[in-house]
Structures are given as C-alpha cells and as structure tokens.
Design an enzyme around this catalytic site. Structure first.
Site, PDB file in Angstrom:
ATOM      1  N   HIS A  79       9.523   2.484   9.410  1.00  0.00           N
ATOM      2  CA  HIS A  79       9.184   1.704  10.403  1.00  0.00           C
ATOM      3  C   HIS A  79       7.943   1.858  10.885  1.00  0.00           C
ATOM      4  O   HIS A  79       7.778   3.274  11.367  1.00  0.00           O
ATOM      5  CB  HIS A  79      10.392   1.563  11.293  1.00  0.00           C
ATOM      6  CG  HIS A  79      10.432   0.368  12.289  1.00  0.00           C
ATOM      7  ND1 HIS A  79      10.461  -0.986  11.975  1.00  0.00           N
ATOM      8  CD2 HIS A  79       9.773   0.379  13.491  1.00  0.00           C
ATOM      9  CE1 HIS A  79      10.177  -1.683  13.054  1.00  0.00           C
ATOM     10  NE2 HIS A  79       9.795  -0.902  13.971  1.00  0.00           N
ATOM     11  N   LEU A 138      11.113  -6.966   3.847  1.00  0.00           N
ATOM     12  CA  LEU A 138      11.288  -7.814   5.286  1.00  0.00           C
ATOM     13  C   LEU A 138      12.748  -8.384   5.493  1.00  0.00           C
ATOM     14  O   LEU A 138      13.101  -8.970   6.526  1.00  0.00           O
ATOM     15  CB  LEU A 138      10.397  -8.913   5.619  1.00  0.00           C
ATOM     16  CG  LEU A 138       8.646  -8.042   5.933  1.00  0.00           C
ATOM     17  CD1 LEU A 138       7.737  -9.030   6.096  1.00  0.00           C
ATOM     18  CD2 LEU A 138       8.699  -6.965   6.597  1.00  0.00           C
ATOM     19  N   SER A 166       0.830  -1.016   0.081  1.00  0.00           N
ATOM     20  CA  SER A 166       0.011  -0.119  -0.203  1.00  0.00           C
ATOM     21  C   SER A 166       0.912   1.172   0.300  1.00  0.00           C
ATOM     22  O   SER A 166       0.509   2.359  -0.514  1.00  0.00           O
ATOM     23  CB  SER A 166      -0.961  -0.004   1.234  1.00  0.00           C
ATOM     24  OG  SER A 166      -0.330   0.253   2.379  1.00  0.00           O
ATOM     25  N   ASN A 199      14.172   3.800   4.961  1.00  0.00           N
ATOM     26  CA  ASN A 199      12.992   2.545   5.272  1.00  0.00           C
ATOM     27  C   ASN A 199      12.127   3.183   5.963  1.00  0.00           C
ATOM     28  O   ASN A 199      12.256   4.467   6.670  1.00  0.00           O
ATOM     29  CB  ASN A 199      14.003   1.594   6.004  1.00  0.00           C
ATOM     30  CG  ASN A 199      13.007   0.594   6.604  1.00  0.00           C
ATOM     31  OD1 ASN A 199      12.268   0.019   5.887  1.00  0.00           O
ATOM     32  ND2 ASN A 199      13.099   0.123   7.857  1.00  0.00           N
TER      33      ASN A 199
HETATM   34  C1  GAR Z   1       4.061  -0.812   6.618  1.00  0.00           C
HETATM   35  O1  GAR Z   1       3.687  -0.594   7.840  1.00  0.00           O
HETATM   36  C2  GAR Z   1       5.731  -0.746   7.010  1.00  0.00           C
HETATM   37  O2  GAR Z   1       6.079   0.406   7.842  1.00  0.00           O
HETATM   38  C3  GAR Z   1       6.122  -2.006   7.618  1.00  0.00           C
HETATM   39  O3  GAR Z   1       5.422  -3.021   6.759  1.00  0.00           O
HETATM   40  C4  GAR Z   1       4.233  -2.325   6.450  1.00  0.00           C
HETATM   41  C5  GAR Z   1       4.263  -2.637   4.912  1.00  0.00           C
HETATM   42  O4  GAR Z   1       2.959  -2.180   4.486  1.00  0.00           O
HETATM   43  N1  GAR Z   1       7.682  -2.318   7.720  1.00  0.00           N
HETATM   44  C6  GAR Z   1       8.279  -2.899   8.557  1.00  0.00           C
HETATM   45  O5  GAR Z   1       7.571  -3.548   9.653  1.00  0.00           O
HETATM   46  C7  GAR Z   1       9.688  -2.957   8.391  1.00  0.00           C
HETATM   47  N2  GAR Z   1      10.288  -3.172   9.771  1.00  0.00           N
HETATM   48  P1  GAR Z   1       2.574  -2.137   2.851  1.00  0.00           P
HETATM   49  O6  GAR Z   1       2.815  -3.365   2.197  1.00  0.00           O
HETATM   50  O7  GAR Z   1       1.068  -1.968   2.782  1.00  0.00           O
HETATM   51  O8  GAR Z   1       3.173  -0.928   2.435  1.00  0.00           O
END
Ligand code: GAR
Length: 303
Positions: free
Chosen positions: A211, A192, A120, A209
């Site tokens: 977080h 990830l 997203s 990045n």
């Molecule tokens: C996001 O909330 C991002 O902050 C997190 O993964 C999600 C991806 O959402 N990232 C982490 O946790 C990294 N440590 P998306 O695929 O809907 O963009």
C-alpha cells in the site's frame, strides 16, 4: 533433453529458447572475433598458436555471451551462470548462506502476482526472482484486459490470467486455476479489487499486499494510487511511505510486515510523491517478499 534443461535451470520454455539462442550467437561471435584478433598477431609456432587460440577464445566467450544475453533479456541468467562457473573453477563458496536455501529436492515455490495497472512493481518482482534457486513467478493475474502488467508478463514469458468480476466475487475466486498451477503464494502489487473470502481462506497467511502510504493512515476503500497521495498532501503530512502487509477480509488491514518512509515536501504534487513512493516500493518489495517466503520455507523444513 529440453525439459531436463528447463528443470535444471528453473526457466520456462521461452526463456530456454532465449538462452539457447544466446549460447549459439555468442559462440559464433566468439569464433569470428577470436579469429580476427589472432590474425593481427605475428606468426608463431603451431603449438604456441594453439595455446594462444584456446586462451583467446576462453577470454572472449564469456564477454560475447554476456553481450548477446542483454537484447535477449537473459543477462541475469548469464551473470549467475558465469559466476557459478567461475566459483567452480576457483572453488569459491557461494555467497548465499546455506541456511536460506531449501533442499534442492523441493520444487520451486510459485508466486502469482495480482495487478490492475502498469505493473512497475510486478516487473521488479519478476526481475528479482528470474533466476532464483527456490522461488519463481509462475503467473500474473489481472482484472483488466488493457493493464500494462499483462504485456510485461508476456514479454517475460510468464503465463497470465484475466479474471472476471462475477466469478471472482460470487464464484470460486479462481482458486481451482491457482491450485492447478501449483501457486503457493499470492502477491498483490497494485491490485484494485477487494479479495473475496474464498481466495483469502485458500491462502491463509500466504497473501501479501503493498500500500502506498503508512497504514493505518490513508487506507481503506477508494484509497489507491494517486487518491492516496492527494489525501496525504491535502492533510499537510510531512512524511509518507509504504506498507507491506498480510491480506485479510478488510481493505488494507492485515498484519504489517514492513514499512519504510519518505519525506513529503510542500511543493509536492500527487505525481512527484507517487514517484518517490514507487522508488521505495521497487527498492523494498521484492526483497521483503523473498524474506517472507524464505522464512516460511525454513519453518516448513524444521517442522
Ligand atoms: C503502487 O504504488 C501500489 O502501492 C498501489 O498501486 C500502485 C501500483 O503501481 N497499490 C494500492 O494503491 C493498493 N491500495 P504499479 O502498477 O506501477 O506497480
């Protein structure tokens, strides 16, 4: 001719096709609707009719083109295109301050988005830079063949790269592909895997990045997605948020660029908190990426 148009409008082949189809269908609809309207008018002198015809078509054309651009996914392009025409006609200066625009001789700054999930954030970033004058999303990279982000990239006409663990961690980190594609900057949006030193060294201070918590709290190995929100709720935190930071060789560790916070309510579940965090991410991430890159471009210009 098509290549010239692609360069002029800074779009890829698929986008150009969608734009040309929009022009063709929008133009035909203008003719049909315009004639229908003119048929309703009382008979007038041929000169008067010609003037009416020109005025009617000029007013209907932008409307038709904008309407057709929506199903073709080209609304942002046509919004900019028409506002540029309007600005030229009325001689209004552009709203973008000239200092934030690099010279037009510089090719667009290319971003690669790395993501493992639904994407997203990637979607919002793609939309934000779709018609940007100096920055474009040139590649979406994923470690997961079934990741939703790959479909999102494909429907936006953005090339994708699926990477494998062995070569990423113990090989060249896919640096040759990124270099060949002219990638200038890397954005991790829900990626990830830990980034290997080879790749970090190839993009010093050019990889950021996001977080889903207020680092340094709730970061590190295993802290991603809902695991972060579960930990925040379990600790009884009253506040969480997002952190956008440079990437270094440790998980969730490089210099912080931006943070924004939101409340955590007693009745929150990891899902309700995740929704609130996603809203914050979508609101800020694309704009922060843009300002980091523009400040680099301005620095490059002045050095
Ligand atoms: C996001 O909330 C991002 O902050 C997190 O993964 C999600 C991806 O959402 N990232 C982490 O946790 C990294 N440590 P998306 O695929 O809907 O963009």
């Amino acid at each position: 001719m098509f290549e010239k148009l692609q360069k002029k409008w800074k779009v890829n082949g698929w986008q150009l096709l969608a734009i040309l189809c929009t022009f063709a269908i929008g133009g035909s609809l203008t003719g049909i609707v315009g004639r229908k309207i003119l048929q309703q008018l009382p008979e007038v002198h041929p000169v008067g009719w010609t003037i009416l015809y020109i005025i009617t078509m000029t007013l209907i054309w932008p409307l038709m083109v904008v309407l057709v651009s929506i199903p073709f996914g080209q609304y942002p392009f046509f919004k900019n295109y028409l506002s540029r025409i309007f600005q030229k006609m009325t001689n209004t200066p552009s709203s973008i301050p000239p200092s934030s625009n690099p010279p037009s001789s510089i090719p667009p700054f290319s971003i690669a988005i790395f993501a493992s999930g639904t994407g997203s954030n990637a979607q919002k970033i793609i939309e934000h830079f779709r018609n940007h004058p100096s920055i474009r999303v040139a590649l979406v990279v994923s470690n997961k063949a079934t990741a939703g982000v790959l479909d999102k990239a494909a429907s936006a006409g953005i090339p994708t790269l699926l990477i494998d663990k062995e070569r990423f961690f113990r090989g060249d980190g896919f640096v040759p592909e990124l270099t060949t594609l002219g990638i200038d900057f890397i954005v991790l949006a829900g990626f990830l895997w830990k980034v290997p030193p080879t790749l970090i060294q190839a993009y010093p201070s050019r990889m950021i990045n996001i977080h889903p918590a207020l680092l340094p709290k709730y970061g590190g190995k295993g802290m991603y997605g809902n695991f972060v929100h579960e930990a925040v709720i379990a600790a009884g935190e009253k506040e969480s948020g997002i952190t956008i930071h440079y990437v270094d060789e440790q998980y969730d560790h490089g210099g912080t660029i931006f943070q924004a916070s939101c409340p955590v309510f007693p009745e929150d579940t990891p899902e309700t908190l995740a929704n609130r965090i996603h809203t914050l991410e979508h609101q800020h991430f694309p704009a922060v990426i843009e300002s980091v890159i523009l400040s680099k471009l301005v620095k490059n210009q002045s050095s």
